[in-house]
Motif scaffolding. Structure first.
Motif, short mmCIF file in Angstrom:
data_model
loop_
_atom_site.label_atom_id
_atom_site.label_comp_id
_atom_site.label_asym_id
_atom_site.label_seq_id
_atom_site.Cartn_x
_atom_site.Cartn_y
_atom_site.Cartn_z
N VAL A 179 35.19 49.08 46.09
CA VAL A 179 34.41 48.81 47.29
C VAL A 179 33.08 48.22 46.85
CG1 VAL A 179 33.18 49.85 49.25
CG2 VAL A 179 35.48 50.63 48.67
N ALA A 180 32.63 47.20 47.55
CA ALA A 180 31.34 46.60 47.23
C ALA A 180 30.49 46.55 48.48
CB ALA A 180 31.53 45.18 46.67
N SER A 181 29.19 46.72 48.27
CA SER A 181 28.24 46.57 49.36
C SER A 181 27.29 45.44 48.99
CB SER A 181 27.49 47.89 49.53
OG SER A 181 26.33 47.68 50.30
N ILE A 182 27.07 44.55 49.94
CA ILE A 182 26.14 43.43 49.71
C ILE A 182 25.21 43.31 50.93
CG2 ILE A 182 27.85 42.20 48.30
CD1 ILE A 182 28.21 40.22 50.59
N GLY A 183 24.10 42.67 50.72
CA GLY A 183 23.19 42.43 51.83
C GLY A 183 23.07 40.93 52.06
N ASP A 230 31.72 50.47 43.79
CA ASP A 230 32.37 51.73 43.42
C ASP A 230 33.85 51.46 43.18
OD1 ASP A 230 32.89 54.45 43.03
OD2 ASP A 230 33.25 54.79 45.16
N VAL A 231 34.37 51.99 42.08
CA VAL A 231 35.73 51.67 41.63
C VAL A 231 36.51 52.95 41.34
CG1 VAL A 231 37.06 50.50 39.81
CG2 VAL A 231 34.85 49.55 40.54
N THR A 232 37.77 52.98 41.73
CA THR A 232 38.69 54.04 41.30
C THR A 232 39.88 53.39 40.58
OG1 THR A 232 38.09 55.56 43.08
CG2 THR A 232 40.21 55.91 42.03
N VAL A 271 40.33 46.09 36.58
CA VAL A 271 39.08 46.66 37.10
C VAL A 271 38.18 45.52 37.58
CG1 VAL A 271 36.93 47.83 36.43
CG2 VAL A 271 39.15 48.78 35.75
N THR A 272 37.99 44.53 36.72
CA THR A 272 37.12 43.41 37.07
C THR A 272 37.71 42.61 38.24
OG1 THR A 272 36.32 43.37 34.81
CG2 THR A 272 35.94 41.38 36.11
N HIS A 273 39.03 42.47 38.26
CA HIS A 273 39.67 41.72 39.36
C HIS A 273 39.43 42.42 40.71
CE1 HIS A 273 42.74 39.84 36.33
NE2 HIS A 273 41.49 39.47 36.12
N ALA A 274 39.54 43.75 40.73
CA ALA A 274 39.33 44.48 41.98
C ALA A 274 37.87 44.37 42.43
CB ALA A 274 39.74 45.94 41.81
N VAL A 275 36.95 44.41 41.47
CA VAL A 275 35.52 44.27 41.81
C VAL A 275 35.27 42.88 42.39
CG1 VAL A 275 33.18 44.16 40.85
CG2 VAL A 275 34.74 45.99 40.13
N GLN A 302 22.37 50.23 36.21
CA GLN A 302 23.59 51.03 35.99
C GLN A 302 23.87 51.98 37.14
OE1 GLN A 302 24.66 52.84 32.45
NE2 GLN A 302 24.53 50.98 31.23
N SER A 303 22.80 52.40 37.81
CA SER A 303 22.96 53.35 38.92
C SER A 303 23.67 52.71 40.12
CB SER A 303 21.60 53.88 39.35
OG SER A 303 20.78 52.80 39.78
N ALA A 304 23.88 51.39 40.08
CA ALA A 304 24.51 50.70 41.21
C ALA A 304 26.00 50.48 40.99
CB ALA A 304 23.82 49.37 41.46
N VAL A 305 26.50 50.92 39.82
CA VAL A 305 27.93 50.71 39.52
C VAL A 305 28.58 52.04 39.16
CG1 VAL A 305 29.59 49.59 37.98
CG2 VAL A 305 27.58 48.32 38.78
N SER A 306 29.66 52.34 39.85
CA SER A 306 30.41 53.57 39.59
C SER A 306 31.87 53.22 39.29
CB SER A 306 30.30 54.48 40.83
OG SER A 306 31.42 55.32 40.93
N ILE A 307 32.39 53.76 38.20
CA ILE A 307 33.81 53.59 37.87
C ILE A 307 34.40 54.96 37.57
CG2 ILE A 307 35.50 52.52 36.31
CD1 ILE A 307 33.46 50.28 35.79
N LYS A 308 35.47 55.30 38.27
CA LYS A 308 36.11 56.61 38.11
C LYS A 308 37.57 56.38 37.75
CE LYS A 308 35.37 57.34 42.47
NZ LYS A 308 34.92 55.97 42.82
N ALA A 309 38.14 57.24 36.93
CA ALA A 309 39.55 57.10 36.58
C ALA A 309 40.28 58.39 36.91
CB ALA A 309 39.70 56.78 35.10
N LYS A 310 41.53 58.25 37.35
CA LYS A 310 42.35 59.42 37.61
C LYS A 310 43.82 59.08 37.40
CE LYS A 310 42.49 60.81 41.81
NZ LYS A 310 41.66 61.61 42.70
#
Ligand SMILES: [Zn+2]
Length: 159
Positions: free
Chosen positions: A153-157, A97-99, A42-46, A126-134
């Motif tokens: 997926v990450a979004s940066i400015g 956002d992570v799946t 998970v951390t590697h993908a982020v 916390q509202s800026a990080v989403s992790i979902k599992a399936k």
């Protein structure tokens, strides 16, 4: 501020005799993930999503597995290092956002702690990080429980 996006992907094979670490949380399971570091997919993908958004390479280039410094490394520490490198390059992390795809174990009881670890490591609410599992609906090798796949997926400015 211009908005940029990055995609990250990671996969690891399950192996006996290792703890299962995901998003910096130890998940109760009879196997962990094979890898030079703690195998925290998970951390590697982020990390790869963030580096991709900044066009700053990838986890293998920054923390090569040939380097003894990263053997058994705490991936959350690597994530914090990536945050510092992005900040040093004047990028602001917006959201992640992570799946996670795995057949077992169920991650639901751990998702909040994983989000908490990742958001705190990145200095985000916390509202800026989403992790979902399936699951993979028993299809293919991930569906047979051989390993785990993670998309982020990450979004940066920034510039
Ligand atoms: Zn990995």
């Amino acid at each position: 501020m211009r908005q940029r996006f990055g995609i990250g992907y990671d996969s690891h094979v399950f192996a006996a005799g290792r703890p299962l670490i995901l998003g910096g949380v130890e998940v109760e399971h009879d196997r962990g993930l094979k890898g030079h570091s703690d195998g925290d997919a998970v951390t590697h993908a982020v990390i790869d999503a963030l580096l991709g958004a900044a066009a700053m390479g990838d986890i293998g280039r920054l923390f090569p597995d040939t380097d003894e410094r990263w053997k058994g490394a705490d991936s959350i520490a690597l994530l914090k290092e990536v945050r510092h490198r992005l900040n040093a390059a004047s990028y602001t992390i917006v959201n992640v956002d992570v799946t996670v795809i795995l057949e077992a174990p169920k991650l639901a009881p751990y998702i909040a702690s994983m989000c908490d670890n990742v958001s705190r490591s990145l200095g985000l609410p916390q509202s800026a990080v989403s992790i979902k599992a399936k699951t993979n609906e028993k299809m293919d090798s991930v569906g047979r429980g051989k390993g785990i796949q993670v998309f982020a997926v990450a979004s940066i400015g920034g510039a």
